[in-house]
Design a protein around this motif. Structure first.
Motif, mmCIF file in Angstrom:
data_model
loop_
_atom_site.group_PDB
_atom_site.id
_atom_site.type_symbol
_atom_site.label_atom_id
_atom_site.label_comp_id
_atom_site.label_asym_id
_atom_site.label_seq_id
_atom_site.Cartn_x
_atom_site.Cartn_y
_atom_site.Cartn_z
ATOM 1 N N PHE A 19 45.117 35.600 44.770
ATOM 2 C CA PHE A 19 44.781 35.650 43.349
ATOM 3 C C PHE A 19 45.755 36.573 42.634
ATOM 4 O O PHE A 19 46.080 37.656 43.126
ATOM 5 C CB PHE A 19 43.365 36.168 43.150
ATOM 6 C CG PHE A 19 42.324 35.213 43.663
ATOM 7 C CD1 PHE A 19 41.827 34.207 42.857
ATOM 8 C CD2 PHE A 19 41.864 35.305 44.968
ATOM 9 C CE1 PHE A 19 40.880 33.329 43.326
ATOM 10 C CE2 PHE A 19 40.923 34.414 45.437
ATOM 11 C CZ PHE A 19 40.415 33.430 44.622
ATOM 12 N N THR A 20 46.209 36.134 41.500
ATOM 13 C CA THR A 20 47.094 36.983 40.721
ATOM 14 C C THR A 20 46.295 38.118 40.090
ATOM 15 O O THR A 20 46.760 39.242 40.016
ATOM 16 C CB THR A 20 47.797 36.178 39.612
ATOM 17 O OG1 THR A 20 46.816 35.326 39.009
ATOM 18 C CG2 THR A 20 48.935 35.358 40.178
ATOM 19 N N ASP A 21 45.072 37.814 39.670
ATOM 20 C CA ASP A 21 44.258 38.843 39.040
ATOM 21 C C ASP A 21 42.846 38.803 39.623
ATOM 22 O O ASP A 21 41.963 38.128 39.088
ATOM 23 C CB ASP A 21 44.221 38.610 37.518
ATOM 24 C CG ASP A 21 43.483 39.742 36.823
ATOM 25 O OD1 ASP A 21 43.164 40.740 37.509
ATOM 26 O OD2 ASP A 21 43.224 39.612 35.617
ATOM 27 N N PRO A 22 42.641 39.477 40.741
ATOM 28 C CA PRO A 22 41.344 39.394 41.427
ATOM 29 C C PRO A 22 40.178 39.804 40.548
ATOM 30 O O PRO A 22 39.087 39.262 40.689
ATOM 31 C CB PRO A 22 41.496 40.361 42.607
ATOM 32 C CG PRO A 22 42.949 40.474 42.819
ATOM 33 C CD PRO A 22 43.591 40.331 41.480
ATOM 34 N N LYS B 233 36.259 38.054 39.394
ATOM 35 C CA LYS B 233 35.212 38.901 39.952
ATOM 36 C C LYS B 233 35.224 38.883 41.476
ATOM 37 O O LYS B 233 34.198 38.758 42.124
ATOM 38 C CB LYS B 233 33.833 38.460 39.454
ATOM 39 C CG LYS B 233 33.645 38.686 37.975
ATOM 40 C CD LYS B 233 32.185 38.542 37.645
ATOM 41 C CE LYS B 233 31.945 38.722 36.161
ATOM 42 N NZ LYS B 233 30.593 38.316 35.791
ATOM 43 N N LEU B 234 36.441 38.948 42.039
ATOM 44 C CA LEU B 234 36.564 38.952 43.490
ATOM 45 C C LEU B 234 36.277 40.350 44.012
ATOM 46 O O LEU B 234 36.944 41.313 43.631
ATOM 47 C CB LEU B 234 37.981 38.522 43.884
ATOM 48 C CG LEU B 234 38.225 38.294 45.362
ATOM 49 C CD1 LEU B 234 37.597 36.998 45.820
ATOM 50 C CD2 LEU B 234 39.715 38.277 45.653
ATOM 51 N N GLU B 235 35.267 40.478 44.840
ATOM 52 C CA GLU B 235 34.914 41.784 45.391
ATOM 53 C C GLU B 235 34.638 41.654 46.868
ATOM 54 O O GLU B 235 34.092 40.658 47.330
ATOM 55 C CB GLU B 235 33.653 42.330 44.695
ATOM 56 C CG GLU B 235 33.910 42.922 43.341
ATOM 57 C CD GLU B 235 32.600 43.151 42.602
ATOM 58 O OE1 GLU B 235 31.587 43.393 43.285
ATOM 59 O OE2 GLU B 235 32.622 43.058 41.373
ATOM 60 N N PHE B 236 35.041 42.695 47.594
ATOM 61 C CA PHE B 236 34.762 42.708 49.031
ATOM 62 C C PHE B 236 33.852 43.876 49.357
ATOM 63 O O PHE B 236 33.953 44.941 48.757
ATOM 64 C CB PHE B 236 36.065 42.865 49.834
ATOM 65 C CG PHE B 236 36.927 41.658 49.795
ATOM 66 C CD1 PHE B 236 36.761 40.665 50.744
ATOM 67 C CD2 PHE B 236 37.892 41.504 48.818
ATOM 68 C CE1 PHE B 236 37.554 39.536 50.717
ATOM 69 C CE2 PHE B 236 38.686 40.373 48.781
ATOM 70 C CZ PHE B 236 38.520 39.390 49.739
ATOM 71 N N THR B 237 32.963 43.677 50.292
ATOM 72 C CA THR B 237 32.141 44.791 50.743
ATOM 73 C C THR B 237 31.669 44.525 52.171
ATOM 74 O O THR B 237 31.527 43.382 52.588
ATOM 75 C CB THR B 237 30.924 45.019 49.822
ATOM 76 O OG1 THR B 237 30.079 45.973 50.442
ATOM 77 C CG2 THR B 237 30.139 43.750 49.601
#
Lengths: 158, 350, 373
Positions: free
Chosen positions: A14-17, A21-25
């Motif tokens: 992704f150019t603009d995560p 709303k790209l989130e990792f946890t």
């Protein structure tokens, strides 16, 4: 692939995560969790399956969750080549008319599981070829697994 | 038989000669009807006991000694049951169908020689009559399945049509193979010929082949497993008789068992010497012929039950493949071989 | 007359058949809507929900100990394994280490459950293709396992023997002897199964090349258990995510590549042998110790999500628990192997005959309460 490698790889797509709303946890779960805006879900899923390094070809669980304000769809993915597992989740904010892209064209198993989620949560899966109630009858009113579902006759609340 | 002759004389003394014939016929028919209805019931019991034996069970043993009255009780239950049917059924054909089935199978019984002179009607085209009459039974099945207005019944009936038409050929041809030796279709004469050795010995290899084909086709003809496509309970529920209840169902049921008896009786007559005792050991006691006839028949009936409780069911297309691609060509070749053997005088004569 | 009706007079209509909910081959209250053309199947549409009890909703109001009971009623033929899945999920969440004894006993019971389920399947498989006798043979051997279960935990079908933290009671003193007796007995019976069905030419004709599922589709449809493994898809949870005492035993994953009904049949027969081998490796080495560790009377899972996979007799069962830290789960999802396996029915039976559908359904080995939940 380790969770960190997966995270780095996917973020790189992704150019603009932040915009999707790209989130990792990894908090509170034994797997790597990825959350994304429903509009970009199908595209991400498509890459997750086709990319040679991720190759998530096995969708083993598709769950709907009612969080009160919003509904969430949780996809458990596993790669049969690498045996790594990842959880993709997507929150839908519109409770009245929740819609999300269907992934049944990517994993055939999603066909029935999405119908189940539609049946019990009322989540509409766009582009699903046969989105009908799976367990309940067509004239059933309401979506029983939602938290606000009331049935005074049949439900025992302790 | 002395008793029959004395009854005959008694009648002649009582009534004018013209009426005697008719009364006799009616009496014989009544006797046969009673005897074979009971026989059918006991075949059901036998099947249940045999099945239980194969399946590590005990089977019915409570009603009467060793369950001997079980099927009587079942028949009483079926008699007293309400006759139900579908609303949209074709009532006339629906009610007619069971009679087609039961009447034809009872008719066939009339021409079997149970022992010397104990034969209701010694028709000179005996075998031909048997084959013809057994084909009529399928009409009952077709009518029953069609008129029930049930989709499963319809599929069952259509399968039955396909199956019976195919396997008639094999039955006819395998019996024809044996007729080449006997030179007659009359059952009493067929047995007469076998006084020089049972036909399965006289005709040796082709006769054995004919017998095997006959048994396979005969099992298919009676719609029994492994050819129970018509009923196929795991596929069609109950097939053509899904909508039948009470006595109408019982007719189908009884006919199935009587048909099995008929197929076995034909085999016993044509291949194993009918009422002839092995090596003529009881030739001096003619009434023992009944015993030998029934013994042979019941051994073959047991063989058919053995099939049923061992083999899985074929699929409908495999059934047709078996008939048209294997049994029929083998049968045709077999007839030619048999003809050559008879022509060259290579039959075994004791 | 309008044109439409005129045209309709010449149109061939589709022929629908309702297979079920009361039908001998659907093994319960499953309804299949078949579109057929003569004997050939055009479309199979499963209609579910006849035994839907909304177990997932009931779980949201139950404590974790109570949830275990409900899982008995899903795949009732693998009830012990279902129980174990929930218990493992809860134990993992509590970071509870159960004694070795519990692990070994659980695994032995798992494999016994698997054998018993496969015995029943084998009997019913024979019945579906028309050989009624196999049913009684399968049940004879299953009965011995049920007796062992009855002696161990008092129940024959819905065991409910696992509790979070271990086992409800210790095993019966006869347990080891009876399991060994069963193994000796059963080893002579599988060859009997082979003689009755496996080698039978009619049986092979009925199943070979019927209902073919290739590996890619198997993965895509989420086929697991014997259905997936018969297509060459190595999906045994016991291998990839071992639980309980499975990490200390050696067994082969039954794999076939044909993907037809016969391959699925062979996989299950081979699995019975593998289960025997697993039990044999463990039965003499049940460690001493407690049969449970104490847990709080009210179990509260820490906030978070817990997922546990186990291999039931039908495939991969997943238990997904979302907890908000209270005594009840916020959401429980059971990923049932049956639903995914059923979803491929249409894919592999279209074009076959009605008889093929029945044979294929028998080898998919569906248990309807597991699909409906």
């Amino acid at each position: 692939m380790t969770n960190q490698e997966l995270q780095d790889l996917i973020t790189g797509w992704f150019t603009d995560p932040a915009a999707v709303k790209l989130e990792f946890t990894e908090e509170g779960s034994q797997f790597l969790n990825l959350s994304i805006h429903p509009d970009y879900l199908h595209e991400l899923m498509y890459y997750l399956k086709l990319n040679r390094n991720t190759s998530f070809d096995y969708l083993f669980c598709l769950t709907g969750i009612d969080w009160g304000k919003e509904l969430e769809v949780v996809y458990h993915l596993e790669s049969t080549d690498y045996r790594h597992i990842m959880v993709v989740r997507s929150k839908i904010e519109d409770r009245e008319n929740p819609e999300i892209e269907s992934v049944q064209d990517i994993w055939a198993t999603a066909n029935f599981h999405e119908r189940e989620a539609f049946d019990l949560f009322g989540i509409r899966f766009k582009n699903h070829p046969n989105l009908k109630r799976l367990f309940l009858s067509e004239d059933f009113e309401g979506y029983p697994l939602r938290k606000d579902f009331v049935d005074e006759k049949n439900m025992v609340v302790k | 038989m002395d008793i029959i002759l004395s009854i005959h004389d008694w009648f002649l003394g009582l009534l004018p000669a013209q009426i005697t014939g008719f009364t006799k016929m009616a009496l014989i028919a009544l006797t046969y009807l009673t005897l074979f209805a009971v026989l059918g019931l006991y075949l059901v019991l036998l099947e249940r006991r045999v099945a239980a034996w194969f399946q590590l069970r005990i089977g019915p043993n409570r009603v009467g000694f060793q369950g001997l009255l079980q099927t009587m009780a079942d028949a009483l239950k079926l008699l007293s049951k309400e006759l139900t049917g579908t609303v949209k059924a074709d009532k006339f054909l629906y009610n007619l169908a069971p009679y087609f089935v039961i009447v034809t199978s009872l008719m066939a019984l009339g021409i079997f020689p149970f022992t010397q002179n104990l034969q209701a009607y010694d028709i000179n085209i005996g075998l031909f009559f048997l084959i013809a009459i057994s084909s009529i039974g399928v009409i009952g099945v077709l009518l029953g399945g069609w008129s029930s207005n049930n989709k499963y019944a319809l599929i069952g009936a259509m399968r039955s049509g396909v199956q019976t038409i195919s396997y008639e050929l094999s039955i006819g041809l395998s019996l024809l193979t044996m007729v080449l030796i006997t030179g007659s279709l009359q059952l009493s004469e067929i047995i007469e010929v076998q006084k020089n050795g049972w036909l399965i010995l006289q005709g040796h290899i082709p006769a054995v082949i004919a017998f095997m084909i006959y048994m396979i086709a005969g099992t298919a003809e009676t719609n029994r497993a492994p050819f129970d496509m018509v009923e196929a309970e795991s596929e069609l529920g109950a097939g053509f008789h899904t909508e039948y209840s009470g006595m109408k169902f019982a007719y189908f049921f009884l006919a199935e068992f009587i048909n099995m008896f008929i197929i076995a009786a034909i085999a016993a007559t044509v291949f194993f010497g009918g009422w002839l005792s092995p090596f003529g050991i009881t030739e001096s006691i003619p009434w023992l012929g009944v015993f030998w006839f029934l013994l042979k028949t019941f051994i073959l009936v047991f063989l058919m039950m053995w099939f049923r409780w061992t083999f899985p069911r074929l699929r409908v297309d495999q059934l047709l493949t078996l008939e048209w691609k294997y049994l029929l060509p083998i049968n045709l070749a077999n007839i030619v071989i048999m003809a050559l053997i008879v022509w060259l005088g290579l039959t075994l004569q004791l | 007359m309008e044109t439409a009706t005129i045209n309709n007079n010449f149109k061939s209509e589709e022929y629908f058949i309702n297979m079920g909910p009361q039908h001998p081959a659907t093994h319960g209250v499953l309804r299949l809507l078949l579109t057929i053309d003569g004997e050939i199947i055009k479309k199979v549409e499963p209609d579910l929900g006849y035994i839907h009890r909304s177990i997932e909703k009931m779980c949201e109001n139950d404590s974790y100990q109570q949830i275990v009971h409900l899982t008995d009623r899903m795949d009732y033929l693998s009830s012990h394994i279902n129980n174990e899945a929930v218990c493992l999920a809860v134990e993992n969440a509590l970071e509870l280490e159960v004694p070795d004894r519990v692990k070994v006993i659980r695994t032995i019971l798992d494999e016994l459950t698997r054998i018993s389920s496969h015995c029943l399947w084998w009997g019913v498989m024979g019945m579906d293709v028309g050989a009624l006798t196999s049913y009684f043979y399968g049940f004879r051997d299953r009965e011995m396992i049920n007796d062992i279960f009855e002696e161990t935990c008092g129940a024959r079908l819905t065991m409910n023997y696992n509790i979070p933290g271990g086992l409800m009671h210790d095993i019966h003193p006869n347990f080891v002897r009876r399991v060994k007796e069963f193994i000796t007995h059963f080893k002579t019976k599988i060859p009997e199964y082979d003689r009755l069905l496996t080698g039978n030419i009619i049986f092979q004709k009925r199943t070979k090349g019927v209902g073919i599922l290739n590996k890619v589709d198997a993965i895509s449809f989420g086929a697991t258990g014997p259905v997936g493994r018969a297509s060459g898809y190595s999906c045994d949870v016991r291998k990839y995510h071992p639980y309980s005492a499975l990490d200390r035993v050696h067994f082969n994953e039954a794999l076939h590549t044909d993907g037809d009904s016969y391959a699925r049949y062979l996989v299950r027969i081979q699995e019975m042998w593998e289960s025997i081998s697993i039990i044999e490796q463990l039965i003499d080495y049940i460690p001493d110790g407690d049969h449970k560790v104490a847990t709080n009377a009210v179990i509260k899972l820490p906030k978070g999500e817990y997922y546990q996979k186990v291999e039931t007799a039908r495939g991969e069962l997943g238990v997904y628990i979302v907890s908000t830290g209270t005594k009840n789960p916020y959401r429980v999802k059971f990923r049932s192997p049956g639903l995914s396996n059923l979803s491929l029915l249409n894919h592999i039976t279209v074009g076959g005959k009605i008889g093929d559908l029945v044979a294929t359904m028998a080898t998919i080995d569906i248990v309807v309460p597991d699909i409906d939940r």
